[in-house]
Design a protein around this motif. Sequence first.
Motif, short mmCIF file in Angstrom:
data_model
loop_
_atom_site.label_atom_id
_atom_site.label_comp_id
_atom_site.label_asym_id
_atom_site.label_seq_id
_atom_site.Cartn_x
_atom_site.Cartn_y
_atom_site.Cartn_z
N GLN B 33 0.86 -1.19 0.00
CA GLN B 33 0.00 0.00 0.00
C GLN B 33 0.89 1.23 0.00
O GLN B 33 1.63 1.46 0.94
CB GLN B 33 -0.88 0.01 1.24
CG GLN B 33 -1.84 -1.16 1.25
CD GLN B 33 -2.65 -1.18 2.50
OE1 GLN B 33 -2.20 -0.72 3.55
NE2 GLN B 33 -3.85 -1.72 2.42
N SER B 34 0.83 2.03 -1.05
CA SER B 34 1.72 3.18 -1.14
C SER B 34 0.95 4.49 -1.20
O SER B 34 1.50 5.50 -1.61
CB SER B 34 2.61 3.05 -2.37
OG SER B 34 1.81 2.94 -3.51
N ASP B 35 -0.32 4.52 -0.75
CA ASP B 35 -1.08 5.77 -0.80
C ASP B 35 -0.48 6.81 0.13
O ASP B 35 -0.28 7.96 -0.25
CB ASP B 35 -2.54 5.51 -0.38
CG ASP B 35 -3.17 4.43 -1.22
OD1 ASP B 35 -2.58 4.14 -2.27
OD2 ASP B 35 -4.20 3.89 -0.80
N MET B 36 -0.16 6.37 1.39
CA MET B 36 0.36 7.30 2.39
C MET B 36 1.73 7.83 1.96
O MET B 36 1.99 9.03 2.06
CB MET B 36 0.50 6.53 3.70
CG MET B 36 0.20 7.33 4.91
SD MET B 36 -1.49 7.89 4.88
CE MET B 36 -1.44 8.96 6.28
N ILE B 41 5.23 12.19 -0.02
CA ILE B 41 6.24 12.65 -0.97
C ILE B 41 5.72 13.84 -1.77
O ILE B 41 6.45 14.79 -2.07
CB ILE B 41 6.67 11.48 -1.87
CG1 ILE B 41 7.45 10.46 -1.05
CG2 ILE B 41 7.53 11.95 -3.02
CD1 ILE B 41 7.65 9.16 -1.74
N GLN B 42 4.44 13.83 -2.11
CA GLN B 42 3.90 14.92 -2.92
C GLN B 42 3.68 16.19 -2.10
O GLN B 42 3.85 17.29 -2.61
CB GLN B 42 2.58 14.50 -3.56
CG GLN B 42 2.69 13.39 -4.59
CD GLN B 42 3.49 13.81 -5.80
OE1 GLN B 42 3.42 14.96 -6.22
NE2 GLN B 42 4.26 12.89 -6.35
N ASN B 43 3.23 16.08 -0.86
CA ASN B 43 2.72 17.24 -0.14
C ASN B 43 3.55 17.71 1.04
O ASN B 43 3.30 18.78 1.56
CB ASN B 43 1.30 16.97 0.36
CG ASN B 43 0.34 16.83 -0.78
OD1 ASN B 43 0.36 17.61 -1.72
ND2 ASN B 43 -0.49 15.80 -0.74
N ALA B 44 4.51 16.87 1.53
CA ALA B 44 5.19 17.23 2.78
C ALA B 44 6.01 18.49 2.61
O ALA B 44 6.06 19.33 3.51
CB ALA B 44 6.07 16.08 3.24
#
Lengths: 80, 90, 163
Positions: B33-36, B41-44
């Motif tokens: 599961q790589s949603d989190m 990675i996109q928003n931090a």
Amino acid sequence: MGMEYWAHFFTLIVLVIGAYLAVFLRNLLASVIALSAMSLALSLEFYLLHAPDVAIAEAGIGAGLTTAIFIFALRGVRRD
Amino acid sequence: MVGKALKWVSFLFFAVMLIWGLTLIHPFGEPLQSDMDSYFIQNAQKECAANNVVTSIVFDYRGFDTLGEATVLFTAVMGVTAIFRGVMKK
Amino acid sequence: MRMSKIVRTITALIFWAVVVFGLYVVIHGHLTPGGGFQGGAVIASSTALFLVAFSKEEFLKKYKDAFLSLAESGGLTLFISTAFLGIGTTFFYNFIANSGGIFGNPVPFGVNNGDLNTGGTLPPMNMAVGLEVFGGISLILFFMFLGAYLKPFNKEESEVHKE
């Protein structure tokens, strides 16, 4: 079978040798030093797996502070 | 004699089970599961304004973990100080 | 209890280098690998070095143990109060990020050169946790060092230990 494979290979060999020596050495001070060397190899392995945060924590705590605490404990146990 | 045989049988059983479990493990570097992970990675970098995403997870998204860790360390030091409190006077 | 002159000289040379490296790890915690916990552990390992090489009196000349416990509890209090400052939205809310003031510069997406003036509440929290870990582990090391030289409780026990 590139460079990285052999780096992992030798680091894990050093890790297993250090763990074996830490259990089976008769001299307690040498055993503590072997545990410290195993911890250093483990930190190198964490660095090779692209986790430098954990590598710094392992090198600082495992190889530095735990060795110091064990040496204090050995000094306290041995009364000579 | 029986004890030694039992020791070897249990050792072999444990080793075989461990190696069998190692073959069933998920391939390295491909999480199920790589949603989190994708969200971090996109928003931090935008939300926390820090380059080190690990630190922004540890101190911002999962701050309660760090609070518990700091409390554990504080409690450990309190216990050691309580045990050795008489040593300083000597 | 003091070690030889070689060990003491090398310790006096290395001690501040270790402290400065730990401070670097703490202060750059939001840019490079590391952070408060790791940097505090590195600074505390300088304490271990000092205790191994020198004696208890020289350690007490450098740090009072009241200072160490003040660093520990003060670091934890600073950490919790920094977390509580963002209670307007949620606990642990990063309210300084992207605000433009101190620690408030925005960061572009992707690989970029680090800017020390970013991170919001992360650098103060890193410093607080670094202070706490330094004080705590130094106190544990100091008390264990004192406990290693405790006298046995009675005469017979010390006679048994001597054999």
